[in-house]
Design an enzyme around this catalytic site. Structure first.
Site, PDB file in Angstrom:
ATOM      1  N   TYR A  75      24.646 100.321  74.155  1.00 54.21           N
ATOM      2  CA  TYR A  75      23.238 100.700  74.028  1.00 54.21           C
ATOM      3  C   TYR A  75      22.401  99.641  73.302  1.00 54.21           C
ATOM      4  CZ  TYR A  75      25.443 105.408  74.296  1.00 54.21           C
ATOM      5  OH  TYR A  75      26.175 106.501  74.615  1.00 54.21           O
ATOM      6  N   GLY A  80      21.200 116.130  68.298  1.00 58.36           N
ATOM      7  CA  GLY A  80      20.048 115.268  68.472  1.00 58.36           C
ATOM      8  C   GLY A  80      19.316 114.867  67.205  1.00 58.36           C
ATOM      9  N   CYS A 137      36.602  89.470  76.252  1.00 57.27           N
ATOM     10  CA  CYS A 137      36.051  88.532  77.221  1.00 57.27           C
ATOM     11  C   CYS A 137      34.908  89.240  77.931  1.00 57.27           C
ATOM     12  CB  CYS A 137      37.126  88.102  78.210  1.00 57.27           C
ATOM     13  SG  CYS A 137      38.497  87.330  77.379  1.00 57.27           S
ATOM     14  N   ARG A 178      28.996 101.230  70.641  1.00 56.01           N
ATOM     15  CA  ARG A 178      27.549 101.481  70.712  1.00 56.01           C
ATOM     16  C   ARG A 178      26.686 100.207  70.810  1.00 56.01           C
ATOM     17  NH1 ARG A 178      24.508 105.164  69.066  1.00 56.01           N
ATOM     18  NH2 ARG A 178      23.860 103.923  67.293  1.00 56.01           N
TER      19      ARG A 178
HETATM   20  C1  LIG Z   1      26.824 115.108  72.216  1.00 57.52           C
HETATM   21  C2  LIG Z   1      26.447 116.502  72.102  1.00 57.52           C
HETATM   22  C3  LIG Z   1      26.041 117.044  70.859  1.00 57.52           C
HETATM   23  C4  LIG Z   1      25.901 116.223  69.616  1.00 57.52           C
HETATM   24  O1  LIG Z   1      24.913 115.283  69.738  1.00 57.52           O
HETATM   25  P1  LIG Z   1      24.442 114.406  68.465  1.00 57.52           P
HETATM   26  O2  LIG Z   1      23.391 113.522  69.047  1.00 57.52           O
HETATM   27  O3  LIG Z   1      25.634 113.669  68.006  1.00 57.52           O
HETATM   28  O4  LIG Z   1      23.922 115.342  67.459  1.00 57.52           O
HETATM   29  C5  LIG Z   1      25.748 118.387  70.820  1.00 57.52           C
HETATM   30  N1  LIG Z   1      25.846 119.182  71.914  1.00 57.52           N
HETATM   31  C6  LIG Z   1      26.227 118.704  73.113  1.00 57.52           C
HETATM   32  C7  LIG Z   1      26.344 119.609  74.264  1.00 57.52           C
HETATM   33  C8  LIG Z   1      26.524 117.355  73.249  1.00 57.52           C
HETATM   34  O5  LIG Z   1      26.887 116.878  74.450  1.00 57.52           O
END
Ligand SMILES: *Cc1c(COP(=O)(O)O)cnc(C)c1O
Length: 422
Positions: free
Chosen positions: A320, A236, A347, A316
């Site tokens: 998104y 995250g 397409c 992406r």
């Molecule tokens: C996707 C994911 C991550 C990595 O997320 P990032 O946003 O790329 O850092 C880490 N742990 C789990 C369980 C995930 O599904």
């Protein structure tokens, strides 16, 4: 300003051997970034980063990260087998899955990985899948519900995400019950995991999450009689996709997590808990480019530039509406006096890498670098319209280039068809 890690001359030389489009990764950048991350958390003895394999599931990349001391975070059978084939085993594997098929619990156990249970019902599913005996080390995934904010008021206040709408993890009463059961069932070392917001651009995301988990760890000790061995802050931590955005400062993030750790855990006699992370985007995003060539121009109600990559190579923006910066190689100093939609050939009208983007005048044949494609880029590829996956290349530290995945061919594409030609 965002500067690509290859210039026009390098790109032209690479393209002589490997035609566009391709993803290219920067080994030097990857290694330096892992070292900075490890330094930021060096205060914690048990610290480990488990790279989220789904972000960039290429064994050459996984090996580089493993050499730098990372474990691997897997979430499917393919990713577990990929880790195994990279010779990554045991405590170097985290398995954070959801809606998990039983054979994947078994595979994780067989290679010694740490199963991170997404739900309280997974305890029984796991027992069944593993013939009644759980591994010695396990983890549980927490979901606090509601809306996750960074707190405060005014400028410091930021709504990050909506865990109450997310399918992952257990509620607080469930997770406390899960630890009671797991310790009764003989699991010796337990950890906690939570992933509350993705692509955060704030040095406060990890520290805020950490505080929530540290406090919960005290409650778990009190109510379930379980002292956690590790706390996994998961992924995250974001990257600055747009020029001018402030990138996260991992050193500050590490020291703020330390403050929370000392305040909540050390002060309460839990100063030997290991901190884990499971970053994907932060580890790889900036160290990948999608390199593509302008092949078409079109002037109707808007100005379009067609390129030889499409959403199959980078989903992406289509999925998104994500911003990915574009550099037209060799035109870095030219006036940015044109406005284009930069599109692929699908397409599907969402197949646009950029909409109303200010760029220098683009001519057919120009080479475009699409930035920050090192994570959740190639890996989200798909075959709509029969468009194929590109190759993946590695720019090594000595400046040489190695192909680490060939492009898909039409033979690959047709290989799964059955029942027609016999
Ligand atoms: C996707 C994911 C991550 C990595 O997320 P990032 O946003 O790329 O850092 C880490 N742990 C789990 C369980 C995930 O599904």
């Amino acid at each position: 300003m965002k500067t690509p890690f290859i210039n026009k001359e390098q790109a032209e030389e690479i393209i002589r051997q490997y035609p566009t489009p391709f993803h290219i990764y920067d080994e030097k950048g990857i290694r330096e970034n892992v070292r900075a991350l490890k330094k930021a958390f060096a205060w914690n003895e048990g610290y480990k980063e488990y790279f989220a394999v789904k972000a960039t599931p290429n064994p050459t990349i996984l090996k580089i990260l493993h050499e730098e001391g990372c474990g691997l975070d897997c979430s499917s059978m393919a990713e577990l087998i990929l880790a195994e084939r990279c010779n990554v085993k045991g405590g170097d594997i985290m398995f954070s899955s959801n809606v998990t098929p039983p054979q994947e619990f078994a595979k994780c156990r067989d290679i010694g990985g740490i199963i991170n249970l997404d739900d309280i019902t997974h305890i029984d599913l796991c027992l069944e899948a593993l013939g009644g005996k759980l591994p010695e080390v396990m983890s549980c995934r927490f979901n606090p519900g509601g809306v996750f904010t960074l707190g405060g008021t005014g400028e410091g206040f930021q709504v990050m995400d909506n865990p109450g709408q997310a399918k992952y993890g257990m509620t607080e009463p469930q997770i406390i019950e899960a630890y009671r059961r797991l310790s009764k069932l003989g699991v010796k070392k337990l950890g906690i995991h939570a992933f509350l917001a993705s692509n955060t651009l704030s040095d406060d995301y990890y520290p805020t999450l950490a505080k929530i988990l540290f406090r919960l760890a005290l409650k778990i000790r009190e109510e379930a009689g379980v002292t956690l061995s590790f706390i996994n802050l998961s992924g995250g931590v974001g990257i600055a996709y747009k020029p001018g955005q402030r990138a996260n400062d991992i050193a500050i993030i590490g020291s703020k997590v330390r403050e929370a750790y000392e305040e909540v855990l050390t002060a309460n006699g839990m100063g030997d808990v290991a901190i884990f992370t499971e970053l994907g985007r932060f580890m790889m995003g900036p160290y990948g480019h999608l390199v593509t060539r302008a092949t078409h121009e079109k002037h109707i109600y808007k100005e379009y530039i067609g390129v030889d990559a499409c959403a199959s190579n980078l989903m992406r923006p289509a999925m998104y509406g994500s911003y990915h910066h574009i550099t037209v190689l060799g035109k870095e100093d030219k006036p940015v006096d044109h406005v284009y939609d930069v599109t692929g050939c699908l397409c599907e009208n969402n197949d646009k890498f950029a909409i109303d983007r200010k760029l220098p005048k683009i001519d057919k044949g120009d080479i475009l670098v699409i930035h920050d494609t090192g994570a959740h880029g190639f890996s989200m590829g798909y075959n709509y319209n029969g468009r194929l996956w590109s190759s993946e290349l590695l720019l090594r530290e000595d400046g040489s280039v190695k192909m680490i995945r060939r492009a898909q061919t039409l033979d690959d594409y047709f290989a799964t068809l059955e029942g027609f030609w016999e």
